[in-house]
Write a protein that holds these residues in place. Sequence first.
Motif, PDB file in Angstrom:
ATOM      1  N   LEU A 300       0.726  -1.117   0.008  1.00 30.54           N
ATOM      2  CA  LEU A 300      -0.020  -0.252   0.153  1.00 30.54           C
ATOM      3  C   LEU A 300       1.036   1.135  -0.047  1.00 30.54           C
ATOM      4  O   LEU A 300       0.547   2.427  -0.659  1.00 30.54           O
ATOM      5  CB  LEU A 300      -0.828   0.072   1.149  1.00 30.54           C
ATOM      6  CG  LEU A 300      -2.138   1.305   1.522  1.00 30.54           C
ATOM      7  CD1 LEU A 300      -2.618   1.291   0.552  1.00 30.54           C
ATOM      8  CD2 LEU A 300      -2.898   1.609   2.542  1.00 30.54           C
ATOM      9  N   VAL A 301       2.282   1.536   0.997  1.00 32.51           N
ATOM     10  CA  VAL A 301       3.027   2.249   0.726  1.00 32.51           C
ATOM     11  C   VAL A 301       3.532   2.339  -0.454  1.00 32.51           C
ATOM     12  O   VAL A 301       3.581   4.402  -0.707  1.00 32.51           O
ATOM     13  CB  VAL A 301       3.908   2.340   2.349  1.00 32.51           C
ATOM     14  CG1 VAL A 301       4.445   3.449   2.084  1.00 32.51           C
ATOM     15  CG2 VAL A 301       2.815   2.652   3.312  1.00 32.51           C
ATOM     16  N   GLN A 302       4.106   1.385  -0.895  1.00 31.87           N
ATOM     17  CA  GLN A 302       4.837   1.572  -1.817  1.00 31.87           C
ATOM     18  C   GLN A 302       3.480   1.576  -2.886  1.00 31.87           C
ATOM     19  O   GLN A 302       4.668   3.139  -3.664  1.00 31.87           O
ATOM     20  CB  GLN A 302       4.915   0.606  -2.522  1.00 31.87           C
ATOM     21  CG  GLN A 302       6.705  -0.173  -1.700  1.00 31.87           C
ATOM     22  CD  GLN A 302       7.057  -1.173  -2.417  1.00 31.87           C
ATOM     23  OE1 GLN A 302       7.837  -1.622  -3.442  1.00 31.87           O
ATOM     24  NE2 GLN A 302       6.960  -2.533  -1.917  1.00 31.87           N
ATOM     25  N   ARG A 303       2.880   1.750  -2.997  1.00 33.25           N
ATOM     26  CA  ARG A 303       1.802   2.241  -4.295  1.00 33.25           C
ATOM     27  C   ARG A 303       0.993   4.216  -3.915  1.00 33.25           C
ATOM     28  O   ARG A 303       0.990   4.727  -4.961  1.00 33.25           O
ATOM     29  CB  ARG A 303       0.416   1.458  -4.628  1.00 33.25           C
ATOM     30  CG  ARG A 303       0.793   0.842  -5.534  1.00 33.25           C
ATOM     31  CD  ARG A 303      -0.688  -0.090  -5.795  1.00 33.25           C
ATOM     32  NE  ARG A 303      -1.573  -0.269  -4.460  1.00 33.25           N
ATOM     33  CZ  ARG A 303      -1.878  -1.286  -3.583  1.00 33.25           C
ATOM     34  NH1 ARG A 303      -1.061  -2.437  -3.932  1.00 33.25           N
ATOM     35  NH2 ARG A 303      -2.537  -1.043  -2.912  1.00 33.25           N
ATOM     36  N   LEU A 304       1.027   4.813  -2.730  1.00 34.67           N
ATOM     37  CA  LEU A 304       0.595   5.392  -2.453  1.00 34.67           C
ATOM     38  C   LEU A 304       1.850   6.564  -1.110  1.00 34.67           C
ATOM     39  O   LEU A 304       0.849   6.544   0.202  1.00 34.67           O
ATOM     40  CB  LEU A 304      -0.269   5.524  -1.898  1.00 34.67           C
ATOM     41  CG  LEU A 304      -1.488   5.276  -2.309  1.00 34.67           C
ATOM     42  CD1 LEU A 304      -2.773   4.670  -2.144  1.00 34.67           C
ATOM     43  CD2 LEU A 304      -2.146   6.030  -4.031  1.00 34.67           C
ATOM     44  N   PRO A 305       3.167   5.858  -1.565  1.00 37.89           N
ATOM     45  CA  PRO A 305       4.295   6.789  -0.108  1.00 37.89           C
ATOM     46  C   PRO A 305       3.460   7.946  -0.311  1.00 37.89           C
ATOM     47  O   PRO A 305       3.516   8.619   1.280  1.00 37.89           O
ATOM     48  CB  PRO A 305       4.901   7.200  -1.795  1.00 37.89           C
ATOM     49  CG  PRO A 305       4.896   6.917  -2.805  1.00 37.89           C
ATOM     50  CD  PRO A 305       3.632   6.016  -2.716  1.00 37.89           C
ATOM     51  N   PRO A 306       2.402   9.302  -0.336  1.00 39.73           N
ATOM     52  CA  PRO A 306       1.856  10.671   0.190  1.00 39.73           C
ATOM     53  C   PRO A 306       1.029  10.274   1.010  1.00 39.73           C
ATOM     54  O   PRO A 306       0.929  10.850   1.968  1.00 39.73           O
ATOM     55  CB  PRO A 306       1.009  11.067  -1.223  1.00 39.73           C
ATOM     56  CG  PRO A 306       1.648  10.392  -2.504  1.00 39.73           C
ATOM     57  CD  PRO A 306       2.472   9.110  -1.747  1.00 39.73           C
ATOM     58  N   LEU A 307       0.805   9.219   1.185  1.00 41.68           N
ATOM     59  CA  LEU A 307       0.053   9.157   2.670  1.00 41.68           C
ATOM     60  C   LEU A 307       1.299   8.770   3.709  1.00 41.68           C
ATOM     61  O   LEU A 307       0.141   9.773   5.009  1.00 41.68           O
ATOM     62  CB  LEU A 307       0.056   7.442   2.446  1.00 41.68           C
ATOM     63  CG  LEU A 307      -1.345   6.676   2.087  1.00 41.68           C
ATOM     64  CD1 LEU A 307      -1.750   5.630   1.949  1.00 41.68           C
ATOM     65  CD2 LEU A 307      -2.543   7.117   2.308  1.00 41.68           C
ATOM     66  N   PHE A 308       2.336   9.464   3.815  1.00 43.59           N
ATOM     67  CA  PHE A 308       3.220   9.774   5.315  1.00 43.59           C
ATOM     68  C   PHE A 308       2.879  11.534   4.889  1.00 43.59           C
ATOM     69  O   PHE A 308       3.302  11.644   6.236  1.00 43.59           O
ATOM     70  CB  PHE A 308       4.495   9.444   4.480  1.00 43.59           C
ATOM     71  CG  PHE A 308       5.282   8.572   4.692  1.00 43.59           C
ATOM     72  CD1 PHE A 308       5.031   7.579   6.009  1.00 43.59           C
ATOM     73  CD2 PHE A 308       5.391   7.805   3.772  1.00 43.59           C
ATOM     74  CE1 PHE A 308       5.017   6.572   6.454  1.00 43.59           C
ATOM     75  CE2 PHE A 308       5.978   6.406   3.831  1.00 43.59           C
ATOM     76  CZ  PHE A 308       5.932   5.093   5.442  1.00 43.59           C
ATOM     77  N   GLY A 309       2.059  12.208   4.050  1.00 47.91           N
ATOM     78  CA  GLY A 309       1.910  13.486   4.005  1.00 47.91           C
ATOM     79  C   GLY A 309       0.499  14.039   4.674  1.00 47.91           C
ATOM     80  O   GLY A 309       0.501  14.838   5.048  1.00 47.91           O
ATOM     81  N   TYR A 310       0.114  12.721   4.753  1.00 45.97           N
ATOM     82  CA  TYR A 310      -1.439  13.216   5.410  1.00 45.97           C
ATOM     83  C   TYR A 310      -1.384  13.064   7.292  1.00 45.97           C
ATOM     84  O   TYR A 310      -0.967  12.678   7.732  1.00 45.97           O
ATOM     85  CB  TYR A 310      -2.715  12.627   5.039  1.00 45.97           C
ATOM     86  CG  TYR A 310      -2.607  12.611   3.328  1.00 45.97           C
ATOM     87  CD1 TYR A 310      -3.185  13.561   3.185  1.00 45.97           C
ATOM     88  CD2 TYR A 310      -2.189  11.283   2.369  1.00 45.97           C
ATOM     89  CE1 TYR A 310      -3.691  14.103   1.760  1.00 45.97           C
ATOM     90  CE2 TYR A 310      -2.824  11.846   1.460  1.00 45.97           C
ATOM     91  CZ  TYR A 310      -3.653  12.409   0.767  1.00 45.97           C
ATOM     92  OH  TYR A 310      -3.654  12.885  -0.200  1.00 45.97           O
ATOM     93  N   SER A 311      -2.206  13.524   8.187  1.00 44.37           N
ATOM     94  CA  SER A 311      -2.097  14.260   9.229  1.00 44.37           C
ATOM     95  C   SER A 311      -3.273  13.070   9.923  1.00 44.37           C
ATOM     96  O   SER A 311      -4.570  12.882   9.020  1.00 44.37           O
ATOM     97  CB  SER A 311      -2.720  15.071   9.587  1.00 44.37           C
ATOM     98  OG  SER A 311      -3.091  14.861  11.054  1.00 44.37           O
ATOM     99  N   VAL A 312      -2.391  11.645  10.641  1.00 49.06           N
ATOM    100  CA  VAL A 312      -3.941  10.873  11.233  1.00 49.06           C
ATOM    101  C   VAL A 312      -4.794  11.108  11.582  1.00 49.06           C
ATOM    102  O   VAL A 312      -5.923  11.219  11.358  1.00 49.06           O
ATOM    103  CB  VAL A 312      -2.830  10.062  12.284  1.00 49.06           C
ATOM    104  CG1 VAL A 312      -3.940   8.834  12.914  1.00 49.06           C
ATOM    105  CG2 VAL A 312      -1.926   8.870  11.456  1.00 49.06           C
ATOM    106  N   GLY A 313      -5.036  12.318  12.229  1.00 45.89           N
ATOM    107  CA  GLY A 313      -5.766  12.947  13.294  1.00 45.89           C
ATOM    108  C   GLY A 313      -7.110  13.905  12.190  1.00 45.89           C
ATOM    109  O   GLY A 313      -7.817  14.040  12.772  1.00 45.89           O
TER     110      GLY A 313
END
Length: 324
Positions: A300-313
């Motif tokens: 999932l993270v390899q397909r969508l590395p921009p996930l790290f740019g989002y805030s969890v909360g």
Amino acid sequence: MKRISLGFTRTFASGSASASAIQPFYRPCKSLGFRRHCDRQYRTSCSPLLGRAAAPDASILANKEYLIDTLGVDEDKLSKPRARLIITKENGVLEERVNWLQERLALKENEIRKIAQRNPDILELRSDTNLAPKLDYLKTRLLLDEKSLRRIILRNPHILRRSVLVSVEPKLNWLQHRLDLEDEELSKMIQRFPTILENSISDKLEPTLDWIQQRLSLEDTALSKIMQKMPNLFSCGVDTNLAPKLEWLQQRLGLDDAAISIMIQQYPPILGCSIPDKLEPTLGWIQQHLSLTDGDLSNLVQRLPPLFGYSVGNNLEPTLNFYI
């Protein structure tokens, strides 16, 4: 600073014991070429002997009062050798230079105070022969409008202390050549991270670029794209930041060198994220709330590395709750 005469000639004219005791020390100093230094030391140290303590120059007192009380400069900073030169300026010179810089860059009161507090030694520089040509150079070389020039100085006022010929221009030329940048691209990179120009080419800029390129097996074009998006990587230590981060990501997600390189190229800001504050919490939350295996999480993270740019909360959790 004006030298204060204490009238030694008149005092010693009578051949007093004080004069005879001091002159044997004073004359050898002059013969060795230390006349100016010894004269200053001599006047200061001997005045108590004569019952006349040397009074501070009025301009020094006025300058210190202006710097500390008006601009809020820490008194400890004024004890540094370069800063000490500032307080010896003629009365009114510092205020004139502050007013010039404030007007030239359209600075607010709190902004000019912050510049003076961070870098009081800037006030040692003349506006007509130093600051004005330097600001004009930056504006022309980096294709800046007045607002952009103002932002750069606010973010990195120490650049005004740097020599254009010795420091600024060589670094700009080197970066432009090394990363194959157009003038506009160079300008954008400096505007994003002006403190690049505080780094040494040989000690910081070149070793950082070489390490990133080698570690991620990057072509010159790929390296340039990463650094244009994340110029603050120049401030990251290789051994203390970049290397441990890449190793952690590879272990946590089971990535080989090629996979980690692709992921970083897709989303360079990953390298600016903290492991304990961002990377680990984000991966842990995604894996737990989506009930993913380690392999599924990695895919999932390899397909969508921009996930790290989002805030969890603020983003990931509300979005997931909405769809669930």
